[in-house]
Scaffold this motif. Structure first.
Motif: not given
Length: 105
Positions: A18-24, A27-29, A46-50, A99-102
Motif C-alpha cells: 500500500f505504501s509503495l503503490i501510493y507513494g509511487l 512521486l509520479l504526480c 504502467e509502472l503503477l500497474i506493474g 488500475v481504473v482511475a487516472t
C-alpha cells in the motif's frame, strides 16, 4: 517470535505494498517528475500497474507457501495463511483504484 512474524507477514506485506503503490503514485504526480514523464510521453501508469501486480504475485506466493508449510495445527500456524490471504485481498482492493482511475487528477 518467528511464528508470530510468519503469521503477520501477509498484513506486513500489504502495508508495504500500500505504501509503495501510493507513494509511487504521489512521486509520479509531483511537478518535478511529471515534467520528465510528459517529455517521454509516459505517465507512469504502467509502472503503477506493474508494481500492483508484482505485489499481488508476492502475496499469492506467500499465501501458498504458508499454506503448504504448515507443520502443526497451532493457532499461529493456522492464522498465517488466513492473514496472508487477507493481505492479498486487501492489496487487491486498495490497489484497484490505480488500475481504473487516472494517475494524476
Amino acid at each position: 517470535m518467528i511464528a508470530l512474524l510468519r503469521a503477520l507477514s501477509g498484513l506486513i506485506l500489504w502495508a508495504g505494498a500500500f505504501s509503495l503503490i501510493y507513494g509511487l503514485q504521489g512521486l509520479l504526480c509531483s511537478p518535478q517528475v511529471s515534467g520528465w514523464t510528459s517529455a517521454l510521453r509516459y505517465d507512469g501508469r504502467e509502472l503503477l500497474i506493474g508494481t500492483w501486480l508484482l505485489c499481488l504475485a508476492l502475496l499469492s506466493w506467500l499465501t501458498l507457501r504458508l499454506w503448504r508449510g504448515r507443520t502443526k495445527e497451532s493457532l499461529l500456524e493456522w492464522l498465517g495463511p488466513i492473514l496472508a490471504l487477507t493481505g492479498f485481498v486487501a492489496t487487491l482492493f486498495t490497489g484497484f483504484p490505480v488500475v481504473v482511475a487516472t494517475t494524476c487528477a
